[in-house]
Write an enzyme that holds these catalytic residues in place. Structure first.
Site: not given
Length: 114
Positions: A47, A84
């Site tokens: 999911n 990042e």
DNA sequence: AGATTGACCCAAA
DNA sequence: TTTTGGGCCAATC
């Protein structure tokens, strides 16, 4: 807390600041199940929540990535983490490198501390 | 509806 | 030192 363990994992992963990485065990512990690190990865695999979960910030205990990454390949992940500000280091001998023998995250300086 | 697998991690033998 | 087993939840066949 009545949300499923799955939901707790998503909350924790989204809580990881940019430039930092968390391990499956770390997320599992924060989610409330220190002994269920397996399901953390499975939750993200099954999911991926409408792309809201930065799975690329979740890495192995050694700093390597999961074998079946879903963003487009481990290469994609290294690029995202570098963007990042996460530091990458070559495979260190004497450490458990599980899957990707290419590059590992510098857990010494980039592991997210709650 | 039931059984199995699945992105892990740690401890003991 | 390496290998094996255990532990948990959810999704999928």
């Amino acid at each position: 807390m009545v949300e499923s363990f799955n939901a707790a994992v998503y909350q924790v992963v989204q809580r990881i600041p940019a430039g930092k990485v968390a391990t499956y065990g770390q997320v599992a512990a924060l989610a409330g199940n220190p002994h269920s690190a397996r399901f953390v990865g499975y939750a993200l695999h099954s999911n991926p929540s409408p792309g809201v979960i930065p799975c690329h910030r979740v890495v192995f205990r050694d700093g390597s990535l999961a074998p079946g990454f879903a963003f487009g390949g481990p290469d994609r992940q290294r690029g995202l983490l570098e963007e990042e500000g996460v530091l990458f280091i070559p495979p260190v001998s004497g450490h458990r490198n599980a899957g990707d023998p290419g590059w590992c995250v510098d857990m010494e300086h980039c592991q997210w501390q709650a």
